[in-house]
Design a protein around this motif. Structure first.
Motif, PDB file in Angstrom:
ATOM      1  N   VAL A 138      -5.538   3.533   9.236  1.00  0.00           N
ATOM      2  CA  VAL A 138      -4.172   3.077   9.450  1.00  0.00           C
ATOM      3  C   VAL A 138      -3.225   4.019   8.710  1.00  0.00           C
ATOM      4  O   VAL A 138      -3.418   4.283   7.523  1.00  0.00           O
ATOM      5  CB  VAL A 138      -3.988   1.633   8.924  1.00  0.00           C
ATOM      6  N   PRO A 139      -2.191   4.559   9.397  1.00  0.00           N
ATOM      7  CA  PRO A 139      -1.244   5.451   8.697  1.00  0.00           C
ATOM      8  C   PRO A 139      -0.585   4.733   7.530  1.00  0.00           C
ATOM      9  O   PRO A 139      -0.294   3.543   7.593  1.00  0.00           O
ATOM     10  CB  PRO A 139      -0.222   5.775   9.797  1.00  0.00           C
ATOM     11  N   LYS A 140      -0.348   5.468   6.441  1.00  0.00           N
ATOM     12  CA  LYS A 140       0.156   4.850   5.215  1.00  0.00           C
ATOM     13  C   LYS A 140       1.610   5.192   4.917  1.00  0.00           C
ATOM     14  O   LYS A 140       2.202   4.629   3.996  1.00  0.00           O
ATOM     15  CB  LYS A 140      -0.722   5.276   4.025  1.00  0.00           C
ATOM     16  N   THR A 141       2.205   6.118   5.674  1.00  0.00           N
ATOM     17  CA  THR A 141       3.600   6.480   5.442  1.00  0.00           C
ATOM     18  C   THR A 141       4.526   5.506   6.176  1.00  0.00           C
ATOM     19  O   THR A 141       4.063   4.733   7.012  1.00  0.00           O
ATOM     20  CB  THR A 141       3.854   7.925   5.896  1.00  0.00           C
ATOM     21  N   PRO A 142       5.840   5.519   5.876  1.00  0.00           N
ATOM     22  CA  PRO A 142       6.749   4.509   6.433  1.00  0.00           C
ATOM     23  C   PRO A 142       6.773   4.472   7.958  1.00  0.00           C
ATOM     24  O   PRO A 142       6.459   5.453   8.634  1.00  0.00           O
ATOM     25  CB  PRO A 142       8.107   4.917   5.855  1.00  0.00           C
TER      26      PRO A 142
END
Length: 228
Positions: A178-182
Protein backbone atom coordinates in the motif's frame (compact mmCIF):
# COMPACT_ATOMS: atom_id res chain seq x y z
CA UNK A 1 -16.80 -17.15 -22.81
CA UNK A 2 -14.97 -16.62 -26.08
CA UNK A 3 -13.87 -20.19 -26.78
CA UNK A 4 -15.95 -23.34 -27.02
CA UNK A 5 -16.50 -24.64 -23.47
CA UNK A 6 -14.46 -27.78 -24.20
CA UNK A 7 -11.50 -25.57 -25.12
CA UNK A 8 -12.02 -23.54 -21.97
CA UNK A 9 -11.97 -26.78 -19.93
CA UNK A 10 -8.78 -27.93 -21.64
CA UNK A 11 -7.16 -24.55 -21.04
CA UNK A 12 -7.94 -24.59 -17.33
CA UNK A 13 -6.68 -28.16 -16.95
CA UNK A 14 -3.42 -27.22 -18.67
CA UNK A 15 -3.08 -24.19 -16.40
CA UNK A 16 -3.60 -26.45 -13.39
CA UNK A 17 -0.74 -28.66 -14.62
CA UNK A 18 1.54 -25.66 -15.10
CA UNK A 19 0.52 -23.89 -11.86
CA UNK A 20 -0.51 -26.60 -9.40
CA UNK A 21 -0.59 -24.28 -6.35
CA UNK A 22 -2.26 -21.23 -7.88
CA UNK A 23 -5.98 -20.49 -7.44
CA UNK A 24 -7.62 -20.48 -10.88
CA UNK A 25 -10.77 -18.69 -12.03
CA UNK A 26 -12.68 -18.25 -15.26
CA UNK A 27 -15.18 -15.60 -16.35
CA UNK A 28 -17.48 -16.67 -19.23
CA UNK A 29 -19.36 -13.32 -19.04
CA UNK A 30 -22.76 -15.02 -19.05
CA UNK A 31 -22.04 -16.93 -22.27
CA UNK A 32 -23.22 -20.34 -21.00
CA UNK A 33 -26.59 -21.90 -20.31
CA UNK A 34 -27.14 -23.60 -16.95
CA UNK A 35 -26.65 -27.14 -18.42
CA UNK A 36 -23.38 -26.05 -20.07
CA UNK A 37 -22.16 -24.47 -16.84
CA UNK A 38 -22.96 -27.66 -14.91
CA UNK A 39 -21.00 -29.72 -17.44
CA UNK A 40 -17.98 -27.43 -17.16
CA UNK A 41 -18.18 -27.45 -13.36
CA UNK A 42 -18.21 -31.25 -13.37
CA UNK A 43 -15.02 -31.29 -15.46
CA UNK A 44 -13.28 -28.60 -13.38
CA UNK A 45 -14.26 -29.67 -9.88
CA UNK A 46 -11.28 -29.12 -7.61
CA UNK A 47 -9.58 -26.99 -10.27
CA UNK A 48 -11.40 -23.66 -9.97
CA UNK A 49 -11.36 -21.45 -6.90
CA UNK A 50 -14.65 -19.94 -8.06
CA UNK A 51 -16.62 -19.44 -11.27
CA UNK A 52 -17.48 -15.88 -12.29
CA UNK A 53 -20.75 -15.05 -14.08
CA UNK A 54 -21.07 -18.31 -16.03
CA UNK A 55 -24.76 -17.65 -16.84
CA UNK A 56 -26.75 -14.50 -17.50
CA UNK A 57 -29.03 -12.90 -14.94
CA UNK A 58 -29.86 -13.29 -11.25
CA UNK A 59 -32.42 -16.07 -11.73
CA UNK A 60 -30.13 -18.18 -13.91
CA UNK A 61 -27.32 -17.75 -11.37
CA UNK A 62 -29.71 -18.82 -8.60
CA UNK A 63 -30.76 -21.90 -10.59
CA UNK A 64 -27.13 -22.87 -11.12
CA UNK A 65 -26.20 -22.16 -7.50
CA UNK A 66 -28.94 -24.52 -6.30
CA UNK A 67 -27.41 -27.34 -8.36
CA UNK A 68 -23.71 -26.99 -7.54
CA UNK A 69 -21.31 -26.50 -4.63
CA UNK A 70 -18.93 -24.44 -6.80
CA UNK A 71 -18.73 -20.88 -5.41
CA UNK A 72 -20.22 -18.40 -7.89
CA UNK A 73 -18.93 -14.84 -8.17
CA UNK A 74 -20.37 -11.85 -10.01
CA UNK A 75 -19.78 -8.36 -11.23
CA UNK A 76 -22.74 -8.56 -13.63
CA UNK A 77 -25.81 -9.45 -11.56
CA UNK A 78 -24.96 -7.50 -8.38
CA UNK A 79 -24.16 -3.94 -9.38
CA UNK A 80 -26.34 -1.99 -6.91
CA UNK A 81 -26.53 -2.23 -3.12
CA UNK A 82 -30.14 -3.43 -3.09
CA UNK A 83 -29.18 -6.32 -5.39
CA UNK A 84 -27.02 -7.73 -2.60
CA UNK A 85 -30.24 -8.41 -0.69
CA UNK A 86 -31.83 -10.11 -3.71
CA UNK A 87 -28.71 -12.23 -4.29
CA UNK A 88 -28.72 -13.41 -0.66
CA UNK A 89 -32.44 -14.14 -0.72
CA UNK A 90 -32.11 -16.22 -3.89
CA UNK A 91 -28.69 -17.67 -2.95
CA UNK A 92 -27.59 -16.64 -6.45
CA UNK A 93 -23.94 -15.88 -5.67
CA UNK A 94 -21.44 -16.46 -2.90
CA UNK A 95 -18.88 -13.80 -3.89
CA UNK A 96 -19.39 -10.20 -4.99
CA UNK A 97 -16.67 -8.48 -7.00
CA UNK A 98 -16.12 -4.91 -5.94
CA UNK A 99 -14.67 -2.14 -8.13
CA UNK A 100 -14.06 1.44 -6.95
CA UNK A 101 -14.57 2.66 -10.52
CA UNK A 102 -18.29 1.93 -10.41
CA UNK A 103 -19.24 1.12 -6.81
CA UNK A 104 -19.45 4.84 -6.01
CA UNK A 105 -15.72 5.23 -5.54
CA UNK A 106 -13.56 4.11 -2.65
CA UNK A 107 -16.12 4.73 0.09
CA UNK A 108 -18.82 2.89 -1.87
CA UNK A 109 -16.59 -0.13 -2.38
CA UNK A 110 -15.72 -0.25 1.31
CA UNK A 111 -19.41 0.01 2.18
CA UNK A 112 -20.10 -2.89 -0.20
CA UNK A 113 -17.53 -4.95 1.72
CA UNK A 114 -19.28 -4.15 5.00
CA UNK A 115 -22.67 -5.19 3.59
CA UNK A 116 -21.29 -8.42 2.14
CA UNK A 117 -19.55 -9.31 5.40
CA UNK A 118 -22.84 -8.81 7.26
CA UNK A 119 -24.66 -10.91 4.66
CA UNK A 120 -22.12 -13.73 4.79
CA UNK A 121 -20.89 -13.19 1.23
CA UNK A 122 -17.28 -13.31 0.09
CA UNK A 123 -15.68 -10.26 -1.49
CA UNK A 124 -13.03 -9.91 -4.16
CA UNK A 125 -12.27 -7.10 -6.61
CA UNK A 126 -13.01 -6.89 -10.33
CA UNK A 127 -10.49 -5.33 -12.69
CA UNK A 128 -10.30 -3.90 -16.17
CA UNK A 129 -7.52 -2.23 -18.10
CA UNK A 130 -5.94 0.45 -15.94
CA UNK A 131 -2.70 2.24 -15.14
CA UNK A 132 -0.98 3.28 -11.94
CA UNK A 133 -3.51 5.82 -10.63
CA UNK A 134 -6.35 3.30 -10.69
CA UNK A 135 -4.05 0.59 -9.38
CA UNK A 136 -3.12 2.74 -6.38
CA UNK A 137 -6.80 3.42 -5.71
CA UNK A 138 -7.59 -0.30 -5.88
CA UNK A 139 -4.77 -1.11 -3.44
CA UNK A 140 -6.04 1.42 -0.91
CA UNK A 141 -9.62 0.16 -1.24
CA UNK A 142 -8.54 -3.46 -0.91
CA UNK A 143 -6.57 -2.69 2.24
CA UNK A 144 -9.54 -0.85 3.76
CA UNK A 145 -12.29 -3.30 2.76
CA UNK A 146 -13.54 -5.50 5.60
CA UNK A 147 -14.07 -9.13 4.74
CA UNK A 148 -12.00 -9.08 1.55
CA UNK A 149 -11.85 -12.86 1.43
CA UNK A 150 -10.35 -13.54 -2.00
CA UNK A 151 -7.33 -12.16 -3.84
CA UNK A 152 -8.18 -9.20 -6.07
CA UNK A 153 -8.20 -9.39 -9.85
CA UNK A 154 -5.96 -7.03 -11.80
CA UNK A 155 -5.30 -6.66 -15.51
CA UNK A 156 -2.39 -4.34 -14.75
CA UNK A 157 0.34 -6.80 -15.84
CA UNK A 158 -1.15 -6.78 -19.36
CA UNK A 159 -0.07 -3.17 -19.92
CA UNK A 160 3.47 -2.06 -20.66
CA UNK A 161 3.17 1.74 -20.25
CA UNK A 162 2.79 3.88 -17.16
CA UNK A 163 1.85 7.47 -16.32
CA UNK A 164 3.04 7.66 -12.71
CA UNK A 165 6.53 8.57 -11.63
CA UNK A 166 8.85 5.88 -10.38
CA UNK A 167 8.01 3.29 -13.03
CA UNK A 168 5.74 0.32 -12.83
CA UNK A 169 4.99 -1.09 -9.36
CA UNK A 170 6.55 -4.49 -8.76
CA UNK A 171 4.40 -7.41 -7.65
CA UNK A 172 6.11 -9.67 -5.08
CA UNK A 173 4.45 -13.07 -4.59
CA UNK A 174 1.26 -11.66 -6.08
CA UNK A 175 1.19 -8.72 -3.69
CA UNK A 176 1.69 -4.97 -3.82
CA UNK A 177 2.54 -2.66 -0.93
CA UNK A 178 0.00 0.00 0.00
CA UNK A 179 1.50 3.41 -0.94
CA UNK A 180 2.52 5.37 2.15
CA UNK A 181 2.76 8.93 0.81
CA UNK A 182 -0.21 11.38 0.93
CA UNK A 183 -3.31 10.92 -1.19
CA UNK A 184 -3.24 7.86 -3.42
CA UNK A 185 0.52 7.79 -2.96
CA UNK A 186 1.43 8.23 -6.63
CA UNK A 187 2.64 11.24 -8.62
CA UNK A 188 1.64 11.88 -12.23
CA UNK A 189 4.40 11.70 -14.85
CA UNK A 190 3.23 14.48 -17.15
CA UNK A 191 5.68 13.62 -19.94
CA UNK A 192 4.45 10.03 -20.06
CA UNK A 193 0.87 11.31 -19.98
CA UNK A 194 1.54 13.66 -22.92
CA UNK A 195 3.11 10.79 -24.86
CA UNK A 196 0.07 8.57 -24.38
CA UNK A 197 -2.26 11.50 -25.13
CA UNK A 198 -0.46 11.93 -28.45
CA UNK A 199 -0.91 8.22 -29.17
CA UNK A 200 -4.61 8.51 -28.36
CA UNK A 201 -5.02 11.46 -30.73
CA UNK A 202 -3.28 9.55 -33.52
CA UNK A 203 -5.17 6.31 -32.99
CA UNK A 204 -8.57 7.98 -32.41
CA UNK A 205 -10.01 4.95 -30.62
CA UNK A 206 -12.93 6.41 -28.69
CA UNK A 207 -14.36 3.19 -27.35
CA UNK A 208 -13.47 -0.48 -27.19
CA UNK A 209 -15.30 -2.77 -29.64
CA UNK A 210 -14.88 -6.43 -28.72
CA UNK A 211 -17.15 -7.60 -31.56
CA UNK A 212 -15.05 -5.85 -34.20
CA UNK A 213 -11.89 -7.35 -32.67
CA UNK A 214 -13.39 -10.87 -32.73
CA UNK A 215 -14.32 -10.50 -36.41
CA UNK A 216 -10.62 -10.14 -37.26
CA UNK A 217 -10.24 -13.80 -36.27
CA UNK A 218 -13.77 -15.17 -36.75
CA UNK A 219 -15.29 -13.23 -39.68
CA UNK A 220 -18.84 -14.50 -39.11
CA UNK A 221 -18.79 -13.82 -35.36
CA UNK A 222 -22.05 -12.50 -33.92
CA UNK A 223 -22.27 -11.37 -30.30
CA UNK A 224 -25.00 -13.25 -28.47
CA UNK A 225 -25.67 -14.36 -24.89
CA UNK A 226 -25.85 -17.16 -24.00
CA UNK A 227 -23.64 -18.58 -26.73
CA UNK A 228 -23.45 -22.20 -25.52
Amino acid sequence: GVLDPDQEIETMLKLREAFPQHPLRIDPMGAWTVPTALRVIDKLAGVLEYLEDPVRGMDAMAELSARTDMPLATNLVVVEFEQVIEAVRKDAVQIVLSDPHYWRGATGSIRLGEICRAAGLGVSMHSNSHLGISLAAMIHVAAATPGLSYDCDTHYPWSSREIVKGGRPVFVDGRLQVPKTPGLGVELDREALADLNSLYNRAMVADRDDTDEMKKYVPDYVRKVPRW
